[in-house]
Structure formats: structure tokens, C-alpha cells
Design a protein around this motif. Structure first.
Motif, PDB file in Angstrom:
ATOM      1  N   GLU A 196     -20.181   0.690  94.633  1.00  0.00           N
ATOM      2  CA  GLU A 196     -20.702   0.689  95.720  1.00  0.00           C
ATOM      3  C   GLU A 196     -18.578   0.570  96.293  1.00  0.00           C
ATOM      4  O   GLU A 196     -18.413   1.335  96.776  1.00  0.00           O
ATOM      5  CB  GLU A 196     -20.897  -0.579  96.269  1.00  0.00           C
ATOM      6  N   ALA A 197     -18.045  -0.061  95.457  1.00  0.00           N
ATOM      7  CA  ALA A 197     -16.040   0.674  95.227  1.00  0.00           C
ATOM      8  C   ALA A 197     -16.001   2.182  95.296  1.00  0.00           C
ATOM      9  O   ALA A 197     -15.252   2.893  96.111  1.00  0.00           O
ATOM     10  CB  ALA A 197     -15.984   0.013  94.393  1.00  0.00           C
ATOM     11  N   ALA A 198     -16.645   2.731  94.263  1.00  0.00           N
ATOM     12  CA  ALA A 198     -16.567   3.905  94.152  1.00  0.00           C
ATOM     13  C   ALA A 198     -17.321   4.887  95.453  1.00  0.00           C
ATOM     14  O   ALA A 198     -15.846   6.005  95.557  1.00  0.00           O
ATOM     15  CB  ALA A 198     -17.324   4.093  92.362  1.00  0.00           C
ATOM     16  N   VAL A 199     -18.244   4.995  95.638  1.00  0.00           N
ATOM     17  CA  VAL A 199     -18.598   5.455  96.658  1.00  0.00           C
ATOM     18  C   VAL A 199     -17.676   5.132  98.356  1.00  0.00           C
ATOM     19  O   VAL A 199     -17.513   6.021  98.717  1.00  0.00           O
ATOM     20  CB  VAL A 199     -20.524   4.565  96.960  1.00  0.00           C
ATOM     21  N   ALA A 200     -16.641   3.924  97.919  1.00  0.00           N
ATOM     22  CA  ALA A 200     -16.653   3.657  99.682  1.00  0.00           C
ATOM     23  C   ALA A 200     -15.259   4.711  99.439  1.00  0.00           C
ATOM     24  O   ALA A 200     -14.194   5.380  99.410  1.00  0.00           O
ATOM     25  CB  ALA A 200     -16.587   2.545  99.428  1.00  0.00           C
ATOM     26  N   PHE A 201     -14.584   4.772  97.733  1.00  0.00           N
ATOM     27  CA  PHE A 201     -13.064   4.674  97.772  1.00  0.00           C
ATOM     28  C   PHE A 201     -13.441   6.567  97.579  1.00  0.00           C
ATOM     29  O   PHE A 201     -12.968   6.958  98.516  1.00  0.00           O
ATOM     30  CB  PHE A 201     -12.913   4.458  96.056  1.00  0.00           C
ATOM     31  N   ALA A 202     -14.084   6.852  97.618  1.00  0.00           N
ATOM     32  CA  ALA A 202     -14.455   8.775  96.741  1.00  0.00           C
ATOM     33  C   ALA A 202     -14.952   9.039  98.954  1.00  0.00           C
ATOM     34  O   ALA A 202     -14.110  10.394  99.250  1.00  0.00           O
ATOM     35  CB  ALA A 202     -15.326   9.074  96.708  1.00  0.00           C
ATOM     36  N   ALA A 203     -14.796   8.131  99.552  1.00  0.00           N
ATOM     37  CA  ALA A 203     -14.899   8.866 101.356  1.00  0.00           C
ATOM     38  C   ALA A 203     -13.272   8.773 102.171  1.00  0.00           C
ATOM     39  O   ALA A 203     -13.236   9.309 102.472  1.00  0.00           O
ATOM     40  CB  ALA A 203     -16.193   7.841 102.412  1.00  0.00           C
ATOM     41  N   THR A 204     -12.116   7.510 100.937  1.00  0.00           N
ATOM     42  CA  THR A 204     -11.496   7.729 101.897  1.00  0.00           C
ATOM     43  C   THR A 204     -10.531   8.600 101.310  1.00  0.00           C
ATOM     44  O   THR A 204      -9.444   9.285 102.184  1.00  0.00           O
ATOM     45  CB  THR A 204     -10.780   6.390 101.151  1.00  0.00           C
ATOM     46  N   GLY A 205     -10.323   9.314 100.570  1.00  0.00           N
ATOM     47  CA  GLY A 205     -10.022  11.750  99.664  1.00  0.00           C
ATOM     48  C   GLY A 205      -8.766  10.272  99.205  1.00  0.00           C
ATOM     49  O   GLY A 205      -7.426  11.330  99.015  1.00  0.00           O
ATOM     50  N   ASP A 213     -11.999  19.238  81.759  1.00  0.00           N
ATOM     51  CA  ASP A 213     -12.730  18.593  80.126  1.00  0.00           C
ATOM     52  C   ASP A 213     -12.023  16.253  80.722  1.00  0.00           C
ATOM     53  O   ASP A 213     -11.728  16.177  79.881  1.00  0.00           O
ATOM     54  CB  ASP A 213     -11.197  19.041  79.573  1.00  0.00           C
ATOM     55  N   ARG A 214     -11.868  16.374  82.175  1.00  0.00           N
ATOM     56  CA  ARG A 214     -12.201  14.616  82.499  1.00  0.00           C
ATOM     57  C   ARG A 214     -12.917  13.602  81.880  1.00  0.00           C
ATOM     58  O   ARG A 214     -14.452  14.826  80.960  1.00  0.00           O
ATOM     59  CB  ARG A 214     -11.843  14.652  84.001  1.00  0.00           C
ATOM     60  N   ASN A 215     -12.923  12.720  82.162  1.00  0.00           N
ATOM     61  CA  ASN A 215     -13.900  12.276  81.614  1.00  0.00           C
ATOM     62  C   ASN A 215     -14.692  11.124  82.810  1.00  0.00           C
ATOM     63  O   ASN A 215     -15.364  10.330  82.273  1.00  0.00           O
ATOM     64  CB  ASN A 215     -13.318  10.799  81.046  1.00  0.00           C
ATOM     65  N   ALA A 216     -14.339  11.688  83.957  1.00  0.00           N
ATOM     66  CA  ALA A 216     -14.739  11.376  85.210  1.00  0.00           C
ATOM     67  C   ALA A 216     -15.244  12.071  85.986  1.00  0.00           C
ATOM     68  O   ALA A 216     -14.242  12.743  86.061  1.00  0.00           O
ATOM     69  CB  ALA A 216     -14.822   9.185  85.432  1.00  0.00           C
ATOM     70  N   VAL A 217     -16.223  11.727  86.869  1.00  0.00           N
ATOM     71  CA  VAL A 217     -16.096  12.452  88.216  1.00  0.00           C
ATOM     72  C   VAL A 217     -16.618  11.778  89.296  1.00  0.00           C
ATOM     73  O   VAL A 217     -17.456  11.085  89.416  1.00  0.00           O
ATOM     74  CB  VAL A 217     -16.386  14.214  88.256  1.00  0.00           C
ATOM     75  N   LEU A 218     -15.967  11.027  90.911  1.00  0.00           N
ATOM     76  CA  LEU A 218     -16.567  11.000  91.948  1.00  0.00           C
ATOM     77  C   LEU A 218     -17.494  11.760  92.758  1.00  0.00           C
ATOM     78  O   LEU A 218     -16.922  13.455  92.519  1.00  0.00           O
ATOM     79  CB  LEU A 218     -14.946  10.620  93.149  1.00  0.00           C
ATOM     80  N   LEU A 219     -18.470  11.782  92.974  1.00  0.00           N
ATOM     81  CA  LEU A 219     -19.010  12.547  93.887  1.00  0.00           C
ATOM     82  C   LEU A 219     -19.238  11.710  95.500  1.00  0.00           C
ATOM     83  O   LEU A 219     -20.035  10.849  95.578  1.00  0.00           O
ATOM     84  CB  LEU A 219     -20.621  12.545  92.955  1.00  0.00           C
ATOM     85  N   HIS A 220     -18.784  12.503  96.525  1.00  0.00           N
ATOM     86  CA  HIS A 220     -18.434  12.470  97.104  1.00  0.00           C
ATOM     87  C   HIS A 220     -19.694  11.991  98.315  1.00  0.00           C
ATOM     88  O   HIS A 220     -20.601  12.864  97.613  1.00  0.00           O
ATOM     89  CB  HIS A 220     -17.119  13.218  98.894  1.00  0.00           C
TER      90      HIS A 220
END
Length: 228
Positions: free
Chosen positions: A97-106, A149-156
Motif C-alpha cells: 500500500e505504501a508503494a502504491v500511494a507513494f508512486a501516485a504522488t510523483g 539494470d536497477r533493483n526495483a521499479v514502481l508501477l504507477h
């Protein structure tokens, strides 16, 4: 030594124990030791329910080649990232949930605490082409390209994807990403200006806090303290 089905099952239980469960959605995979197929959590079950007999081996087209269970619609997240990244041995996708919310902030994801140093500098990768499911090879390829080549990606409007050389690294990276997002959201919610580590300090902390010994000890702790 545990096989891939056992490793995936353990990783799923760790994710569940640390806030990444979303009923039956979300998945974890490990590359087959043979290097071609992928072992994937079965669809229709929550992370906390996964045992080794609920992990299915699939080929790049999502066809079962071993194990048991239904294949997640979003299997291309796993197969296409592993096809693009020979160094990746495991992939996590959750709807933390925190990742989903954070991604939405930009907002850029900054190192307010130790965890943020794993993702900045530079800023974390972001997949913005769709908030829909990654349900075909094209979208999987585009996601893999965004990850680079990163370790993570946020999916908006969707969730997170983390990768690692093994299940332990991919799962812990998901836990750290969720905490980094949650920490920054908490700071931002105060309305008070906040600070973060400068680039040189962040890079130093990344190596000092998350070296191989520290990650091994942390993973052993996570597994040792799983609910029985």
C-alpha cells in the motif's frame, strides 16, 4: 539445500508476514537452476498459504512445465525480466500500500532513512505506460526495459516490482522499498520540510548497511521469526 519451490514458498511467507499480502494477488518467482524456466507462486492463493506444492514451473509463454497450480495472468513480469536480465534470479511483485500511494504522488524517492539508499541515487525507476495488469509479453518487455539494470521499479496505480540474485535479496528489497515509501509519506504528511542523506553519504550507507553479511543475517532473522 532447498530447491526452487521451497525457496519461493519461504519467500512468499516472509512477504505475507511483513505486510505485502493482498488476498490472492501478488507473486514471487525464482529462475530454474537449469536457466530456462521460472518457478512461480500459484494463482488463487495468498502469500501466507504458499507451500512448495503450490509453486508451478513455467516456460516463457506461461506454459506449465512442472510443479502444480494455476499460472498468474501477470507471469510476463517474471519471464520477461528474467529474459532481459541474466543476473536476476528472483522477481517479486506486490501491491504494497505504501508503494502504491507513494508512486501516485510523483515525488522522488529520497533516502530519509537507511532503506532509501538502496533506491537513490538515481531516483527509482517508474513504469507509467499503464496502470493495468502486465498481462502480455509486450508489456512485460516494456516493464523490463523500464527496470533496466536497477533493483526495483514502481508501477504507477499498481504496485512494485523488485529483483535480486536470489529470493532472499528480491524479497528483502521489496520490504525495504515499502518501508522507504512509508517513511517518506509519513514525513511529507506532517507538512514540515524534511531532509535526507546527500548523495555521497547515501552511497556509503548503501554499501555499509546492506553488504552481503548484513543481508544474510537479516534474511536468517526473517525466516527464523516466521509464524509457525
Amino acid at each position: 539445500m532447498n530447491g526452487p519451490a521451497e525457496e519461493v514458498a519461504t519467500g512468499c511467507r516472509v512477504l505475507a508476514a511483513h505486510g505485502h499480502t493482498d488476498m490472492v494477488w501478488g507473486h514471487l518467482s525464482q529462475r530454474d537452476p537449469g536457466g530456462r524456466d521460472v518457478w512461480l507462486k500459484s494463482a488463487g492463493y495468498g502469500f501466507q498459504e504458499i507451500t512448495p506444492d503450490l509453486v508451478v514451473r513455467i516456460d516463457r509463454d506461461g506454459r506449465p512445465t512442472g510443479g502444480q497450480g494455476r499460472v498468474h495472468l501477470e507471469f510476463p513480469i517474471h519471464t520477461e525480466i528474467m529474459a532481459a536480465r541474466p543476473d536476476v534470479g528472483a522477481v517479486v511483485h506486490t501491491h504494497a500500500e505504501a508503494a502504491v500511494a507513494f508512486a501516485a504522488t510523483g515525488l522522488p524517492l529520497l533516502p530519509l532513512g537507511h532503506e532509501g539508499t538502496l533506491f537513490w541515487p538515481p531516483d527509482i525507476a517508474r513504469f507509467t505506460e499503464t496502470g493495468d495488469l502486465i498481462h502480455n509479453r509486450y508489456l512485460g518487455e516494456r516493464l523490463a526495459a523500464t527496470l533496466g539494470d536497477r533493483n526495483a521499479v514502481l508501477l504507477h496505480h499498481h504496485g512494485l516490482v523488485t529483483v535480486g540474485s536470489d529470493v532472499a535479496t528480491a524479497v528483502m528489497t521489496a520490504l525495504f522499498l515499502d518501508k522507504a515509501c512509508r517513511t517518506q509519506l509519513a514525513a511529507a504528511s506532517t507538512g514540515i520540510p524534511y531532509t535526507w542523506s546527500p548523495e555521497k553519504e547515501a552511497l556509503t550507507k548503501r554499501n555499509r548497511c546492506y553488504g552481503p553479511r548484513q543481508l544474510t543475517d537479516a534474511w536468517t532473522h526473517l525466516v527464523r521469526t516466521l509464524p509457525t
